[in-house]
Design a protein around this motif. Structure first.
Motif, PDB file in Angstrom:
ATOM      1  N   LEU A  31       0.494  -1.086  -0.130  1.00 38.85           N
ATOM      2  CA  LEU A  31      -0.097   0.012   0.201  1.00 38.85           C
ATOM      3  C   LEU A  31       1.105   0.660   0.299  1.00 38.85           C
ATOM      4  N   LEU A  32      -0.055   2.142  -0.961  1.00 42.40           N
ATOM      5  CA  LEU A  32       1.342   3.096  -0.957  1.00 42.40           C
ATOM      6  C   LEU A  32       0.723   5.013  -1.185  1.00 42.40           C
ATOM      7  N   THR A  33       0.911   5.652   0.234  1.00 41.10           N
ATOM      8  CA  THR A  33       0.471   6.086  -0.165  1.00 41.10           C
ATOM      9  C   THR A  33       0.858   7.534  -0.395  1.00 41.10           C
ATOM     10  N   TYR A  65       6.181   3.815  -9.294  1.00 43.61           N
ATOM     11  CA  TYR A  65       6.406   2.560 -10.174  1.00 43.61           C
ATOM     12  C   TYR A  65       7.235   1.416  -9.701  1.00 43.61           C
ATOM     13  N   GLY A  66       8.368   2.002  -8.685  1.00 45.07           N
ATOM     14  CA  GLY A  66       9.328   1.292  -8.026  1.00 45.07           C
ATOM     15  C   GLY A  66       8.670   0.470  -7.178  1.00 45.07           C
ATOM     16  N   SER A  67       7.525   1.317  -6.622  1.00 38.24           N
ATOM     17  CA  SER A  67       7.253   0.363  -5.323  1.00 38.24           C
ATOM     18  C   SER A  67       6.181  -1.063  -4.996  1.00 38.24           C
ATOM     19  N   ALA A  68       5.835  -0.973  -6.744  1.00 41.17           N
ATOM     20  CA  ALA A  68       4.680  -2.207  -7.197  1.00 41.17           C
ATOM     21  C   ALA A  68       3.467  -2.295  -6.260  1.00 41.17           C
ATOM     22  N   PRO A  69       2.835  -0.941  -6.124  1.00 40.45           N
ATOM     23  CA  PRO A  69       1.490  -0.808  -5.644  1.00 40.45           C
ATOM     24  C   PRO A  69       0.384  -1.393  -5.368  1.00 40.45           C
ATOM     25  N   ASP A  70       0.089  -2.262  -4.609  1.00 46.93           N
ATOM     26  CA  ASP A  70      -1.357  -2.547  -5.450  1.00 46.93           C
ATOM     27  C   ASP A  70      -2.763  -2.158  -4.725  1.00 46.93           C
ATOM     28  N   ALA A  71      -2.194  -1.154  -3.500  1.00 46.62           N
ATOM     29  CA  ALA A  71      -3.277  -0.391  -3.760  1.00 46.62           C
ATOM     30  C   ALA A  71      -3.113   1.352  -2.869  1.00 46.62           C
ATOM     31  N   LEU A  72      -3.339   2.226  -3.571  1.00 43.74           N
ATOM     32  CA  LEU A  72      -2.609   3.496  -3.244  1.00 43.74           C
ATOM     33  C   LEU A  72      -4.365   4.390  -2.176  1.00 43.74           C
ATOM     34  N   VAL A  73      -3.489   4.976  -1.242  1.00 39.88           N
ATOM     35  CA  VAL A  73      -4.439   5.867  -0.145  1.00 39.88           C
ATOM     36  C   VAL A  73      -3.954   7.086  -0.405  1.00 39.88           C
ATOM     37  N   LEU A  74      -5.144   7.906  -1.029  1.00 38.88           N
ATOM     38  CA  LEU A  74      -4.464   9.253  -1.309  1.00 38.88           C
ATOM     39  C   LEU A  74      -4.617  10.380  -0.351  1.00 38.88           C
TER      40      LEU A  74
END
Length: 361
Positions: free
Chosen positions: A152-154, A254-263
């Motif tokens: 999960l990437l913020t 791109y580099g962290s290859a997230p499956d989901a994002l939190v805005l």
């Protein structure tokens, strides 16, 4: 990991947003903060000046006075735009070195490259930790696509809106729900809190995505209370339409290859801080982030974490309701109202891994 007792250097700035490094370490770090240097608030405590930090460390006027509290390290507690060392702080850093304190700095000015400071530290038998200096990193390889943990990437509407804080709070909520979650630090304050990481904004552009991938791969190798991580929450940086910092945002995307994002969004902000560039709407931000991910490895925005610190309670609740009404997504302020309700709402949306559209051969 080294256990430190921090004396925080933030003269004239501790109560301002530029001291976000100090605030983050006090709020989330595991190392003790024994005193803060800021003559503007000398004689008070951290709690007196910033009650939400819930810290009773004293604030003193000088490093010399702070040494009475037995620190082992001096933390440069501000993150000024451009990352330069304020010249008027040099004498205080020299005093700390002479007292054999380790110097911990997240500035873009690399203190260990300063011959005079480095020689002084060597003579005193102490060291300088420049947190922003990155290790050698490879090009992005695609290995991050194959990790078993969900990622999960913020992501943000701007810089300094609370992406690190949201990530840390979501990790806390996940662990409270018995999920083996790990925070993945990508900036200087996150590294000081976690004790590891890479400051992505110091990595050469071609290798920035590779550095983000390296962090994900390292994150899955670090167990969580003896368990293999199930969830990695990666600290975001910048904002996708930020005139200065968008490149680091893209590298993480791109580099962290997230499956989901939190805005993450500061509900009181209408323009990119320091620029006339207007903020994109929720829908525009979601569409942009998902479009960019969709061309490589799809990831959806699963919720909106709002920073409502400058709003009263009624306005904060209205902003949260408006974000949900505009997007149909869960929204909340994970600091003001706690992270658990928001985490419970987004958890089902990050339950599956996504697969890339491309394969490196």
């Amino acid at each position: 990991m080294t256990v430190r007792r921090y004396l925080v250097l933030a003269p004239g700035a501790f109560a301002s947003r530029s001291a976000k490094t100090a605030h983050g370490v006090i709020a989330y770090g595991t190392d003790a903060v024994v005193a803060v240097v800021d003559p503007l608030h000398a004689g008070k405590t951290v709690r007196d000046v910033l009650p939400y930090l819930a810290c009773d460390a004293p604030i003193v006027a000088t490093v010399a006075l702070g040494i009475a509290y037995a620190p082992t390290a001096l933390l440069i507690g501000t993150a000024p735009q451009g990352g330069a060392l304020p010249p008027e702080w040099r004498a205080e850093i020299e005093h700390a070195i002479d007292a054999r304190l380790e110097i911990v700095s997240g500035l873009h000015d690399i203190l260990a490259d300063d011959r005079a400071l480095a020689a002084r530290a060597e003579a005193a038998g102490t060291s300088i930790w420049d947190v922003r200096v990155p290790p050698p990193t490879p090009l992005f390889s695609g290995a991050a696509w194959d990790v078993d943990a969900r990622v999960l990437l913020t992501v943000g509407s701007d810089c300094a809106v609370g992406k690190m804080t949201a990530a840390l709070e979501l990790v806390r909520a996940a662990r409270d729900r018995s999920v083996a979650a790990r925070f993945v630090p990508t900036g200087q304050t996150g590294i000081m809190i976690a004790g590891w990481g890479i400051a992505i904004d110091r990595v050469i552009a071609d290798f920035a995505a590779g550095a983000a991938e390296r962090l994900v791969l390292e994150g899955v190798r670090r167990d969580v209370d003896g368990r293999e991580p199930e969830l990695l929450v990666v600290e975001g940086q910048g904002g996708i339409n930020h005139p200065a910092y968008a490149p680091v945002t893209l590298a993480l995307l791109y580099g962290s290859a997230p499956d989901a994002l939190v805005l993450v969004h500061n509900a009181a902000r209408t323009a990119i801080d320091g620029y006339d560039t207007p903020l994109l709407s929720y829908r525009e931000l979601i569409r942009t982030y998902e479009m960019l991910c969709g061309s490589v490895k799809p990831a959806k925005v699963v919720g909106i974490a709002l920073n409502t610190v400058s709003l009263d309670d009624a306005a904060a609740r209205a902003a949260i309701a408006d974000a949900t009404a505009q997007t149909g997504l869960p929204a909340d302020d994970v600091v003001r109202y706690g992270p658990h309700r928001f985490y419970d709402a987004i958890a089902p949306r990050i339950g599956e891994k996504t697969r890339p559209h491309t394969v490196i051969v």
